[in-house]
Write an enzyme that holds these catalytic residues in place. Structure first.
Site, mmCIF file in Angstrom:
data_model
loop_
_atom_site.group_PDB
_atom_site.id
_atom_site.type_symbol
_atom_site.label_atom_id
_atom_site.label_comp_id
_atom_site.label_asym_id
_atom_site.label_seq_id
_atom_site.Cartn_x
_atom_site.Cartn_y
_atom_site.Cartn_z
ATOM 1 N N HIS A 188 24.244 51.823 52.452
ATOM 2 C CA HIS A 188 24.874 52.141 53.737
ATOM 3 C C HIS A 188 24.166 51.447 54.903
ATOM 4 C CE1 HIS A 188 27.477 54.483 56.253
ATOM 5 N NE2 HIS A 188 26.469 54.447 57.109
ATOM 6 N N GLU A 430 41.059 34.735 36.221
ATOM 7 C CA GLU A 430 39.696 35.241 36.098
ATOM 8 C C GLU A 430 39.297 35.451 34.645
ATOM 9 O OE1 GLU A 430 39.346 38.952 38.265
ATOM 10 O OE2 GLU A 430 41.390 39.535 37.784
ATOM 11 N N ASP A 454 34.728 37.337 37.983
ATOM 12 C CA ASP A 454 34.981 37.652 36.580
ATOM 13 C C ASP A 454 35.042 36.398 35.713
ATOM 14 O OD1 ASP A 454 35.093 40.479 36.267
ATOM 15 O OD2 ASP A 454 36.850 40.467 37.553
ATOM 16 N N CYS A 502 39.276 33.461 45.312
ATOM 17 C CA CYS A 502 38.873 34.649 46.063
ATOM 18 C C CYS A 502 37.603 35.273 45.498
ATOM 19 C CB CYS A 502 40.005 35.659 46.112
ATOM 20 S SG CYS A 502 40.564 36.168 44.483
HETATM 21 C C1 PEP Z 1 36.872 38.102 40.945
HETATM 22 O O1 PEP Z 1 36.799 38.559 39.794
HETATM 23 O O2 PEP Z 1 36.403 36.989 41.286
HETATM 24 C C2 PEP Z 1 37.516 38.884 42.002
HETATM 25 C C3 PEP Z 1 37.723 38.374 43.203
HETATM 26 O O3 PEP Z 1 37.859 40.171 41.711
HETATM 27 P P1 PEP Z 1 36.851 41.414 41.702
HETATM 28 O O4 PEP Z 1 35.536 40.944 42.272
HETATM 29 O O5 PEP Z 1 37.511 42.446 42.533
HETATM 30 O O6 PEP Z 1 36.787 41.730 40.246
HETATM 31 MG MG MG Z 2 37.973 40.253 39.200
#
Ligand code: PEP
Ligand code: MG
Length: 577
Positions: A188, A430, A454, A502
């Site tokens: 936090h 992923e 992932d 992402c």
């Molecule tokens: C990822 O796996 O790169 C991703 C963006 O999803 P998360 O981190 O939510 O698993």
């Molecule tokens: Mg992911």
């Protein structure tokens, strides 16, 4: 003296220390003659605590915004929770003991129950209970707490740890940095420090015993160190570094209204990753042109029950509207793995990350899935929404998800409810099998978004949560670079289709030149990373970036790739913070 800790919030702060020590309350259990009198003492302390919490909440709402103030709503709720309050009364009456002992016993018991749950949501609840319990105890015992709401000079707060109520009460104009004994990047204190843009180094071990009030302390939130009573030369050096950093931040700030455009005119999209509508401001502030990943699971995790279609619709609509036609990619529920829902019990699994997660769960819980899809579709009438499915391993799952989406569209049509009939549909890449078969999947979707968090864990067989093997977790590994190239090429072989990213790699300045050169169209990251990535992109030509990507693909290890990129960054006169 120099101490090493964890980088929690960037920047350099230099000021006098204030050691914020909370009195360790010693609670003795004693037998009492008049339990009713003790119950009355507890009641008085609860009332006083409530008044204090509401005052802090108002201050937090003014200084930090409504979202940050919500935590104090949760604190006030602990005080009203009959389980908590009645347990204290019962403890007093059943055992004829004093009020302070009863408060402590019940707080400890509740804390342990929540803390043992091994889930970020419940750990946060455990911290709330400890914070509130300590406040009630202080009030029962008549202990006055240190006031850090009005400081008369610039200050670095040194503490064991900081509770949300501590950070909310602080005098924002005077507190220049935090240095604490414990805490992690996701604690936090770290989150608060980043939202207040105050440099912070946590996990320093015993900083509270190394510093006295009035010592000069440097908090270096870039390297993750604290320097106590620096000598003249160190102080001068740090003052220069601080000025350089501030100048660099100002320079990055000036890029806000500019495109992420290379010197020879290739424009890519820089967008933000968000977990809730509250994160939208950060994306706007840092010049992001949309959302590349809306992690909708937080809407489910922050709720005590399954959020209904209307609640979801309102959240999605708020985000979509705030981007006024810029793209907002909404990812469907990614629960399972390390993310659990208190109201959706799941079987314990041997390998949760390889198990019943995300789209796999949504296929079984079809009603839940359809509720979400309809909420997204309805919200799509208010701007530029895109739908993205997580954890796709092959084209069959894409077809299955699209069939369920088509059912939802038909039901909305039958009910005469508006939605964007041309909504773009994409998938996260992923899982390695999806990357390798991205040419097949590309025919079924409008876009890809590479989830490197992932993708790295599955490709390199490295658990993304396991410290022991984290040295192997390297997005610049040649295997990852080859997969990224494959995926981008698969989408580009179809007119109008694109690939974004992402995962954390998209915001990693060491990866920017390579991703740009591989032809990535959209980079989605934590909002605060956007300015730096934009700066890198604007400093190079697409032709040069392609040559750098090509050179990287000919190297044999991730370490070699990293060294090469660092060299290129230096040649371009760029720095990385
Ligand atoms: C990822 O796996 O790169 C991703 C963006 O999803 P998360 O981190 O939510 O698993
Ligand atoms: Mg992911």
């Amino acid at each position: 003296m120099l101490k090493e800790g964890i980088v929690a919030s960037p920047g350099i702060a230099i000021a006098k220390a204030f050691v914020y020590e909370k009195v360790e309350l010693e609670v003795k259990e004693v037998k009492v003659e008049d339990p009713e009198a003790e119950v009355a003492r507890v009641k008085e302390a609860l009332d006083k605590s409530k008044a204090q919490i509401l005052a802090i909440k108002d201050k937090a709402a003014r200084d930090l915004g409504a979202e940050e103030a919500e935590i104090f709503e949760a604190h006030a709720m602990v005080l009203e929770d009959p389980e908590f309050v009645d347990s204290i009364t019962a403890e007093i009456k059943n055992n004829s003991i004093n009020a302070e002992a009863a408060v402590k016993t019940v707080t400890d018991r509740f804390f342990q129950i929540f803390d043992a749950m091994d889930d970020p949501y419940f750990s946060a609840r455990a911290a709330d209970i400890r914070d509130v319990g300590t406040r009630v105890l202080n009030n029962v015992m008549g202990v006055e707490t240190v006031d850090i709401s009005a400081l008369d000079e610039d200050t670095i707060i040194i503490a064991e740890d900081l509770a949300p109520s501590d950070t909310a009460q602080m005098d924002k104009a005077r507190v220049k940095g935090f240095a604490t004994n414990i805490g992690s990047r996701t604690s936090h204190t770290a989150i608060m420090a980043r939202s207040l843009e105050i440099p912070a180094v946590l996990g320093l071990g015993d900083i509270t015993s190394c510093v006295k009030n009035g010592d000069t302390v440097i908090v270096d939130g870039l390297k993750g160190v604290a320097v106590i009573n620096p000598d003249e030369a160190e102080l001068a050096d740090y003052k220069k570094q601080q000025a350089d950093y501030q100048a660099y931040m100002k320079e990055l700030g000036e890029l806000k209204g500019l495109k992420a455009e290379t010197k020879d005119g290739r424009v890519v999209e820089l967008v933000g990753n968000i977990g809730s509508p509250a994160d939208v401001d950060g994306v706007h502030k840092n010049g992001g042109n949309g959302v590349g990943l809306y992690r909708t699971e937080f809407l489910y995790m922050d709720s005590d029950e399954m959020p209904d279609e209307e609640k979801q619709f309102q959240a999605y609509k708020a985000v979509i509207e705030s981007f006024k036609g810029e793209p907002v990619i909404i990812r469907t529920l990614d629960i399972g793995g390390d993310k659990k829902l208190p109201y959706l019990p799941l079987e314990e699994e041997m390998n949760p990350f390889l198990g019943f997660r995300a789209i796999r769960l949504c296929f079984r819980e079809k009603d839940l899935f359809k509720t979400q899809l309809k909420a997204i579709l309805r919200a799509s009438a208010f701007g530029n929404a895109l739908i993205m499915f997580p954890m796709i391993s092959g084209v069959s799952e894409v077809r299955q998800a699209k069939a369920i989406l088509a059912e939802c569209m038909q039901e909305l049509d039958a009910a005469g409810i508006a939605y964007d009939k041309d909504i773009k549909i994409g998938v996260m890449i992923e899982i390695p099998s999806a990357a390798v078969t991205s040419d097949i999947i590309a025919k079924e979707v409008d876009f890809f978004s590479i989830g490197t968090n992932d993708l790295c864990q599955y490709t390199l067989a490295v658990d993304r949560m396991n410290q022991e093997v984290s040295y192997l977790y390297n997005p610049l590994h040649p295997a990852i670079l080859r997969l990224v190239k494959t995926v981008i090429e698969a989408s580009h072989s179809h007119e109008g289709k694109f690939t974004g990213m992402c995962g954390e790699m998209a915001g990693d300045p060491l990866a920017t030149l390579i991703l740009l050169g591989l032809g990535l169209d959209e980079f989605s990251m934590s909002a605060s990373s956007i300015p730096q990535v934009k700066k890198i992109i604007r400093s190079v030509s697409y032709e040069d970036a392609k040559a750098i990507a090509d050179a990287a693909l000919h190297l044999e290890t991730g370490e070699e790739v990293k060294a090469m990129v660092q060299e290129k960054i230096a040649e371009l006169g760029l720095k990385i913070v």
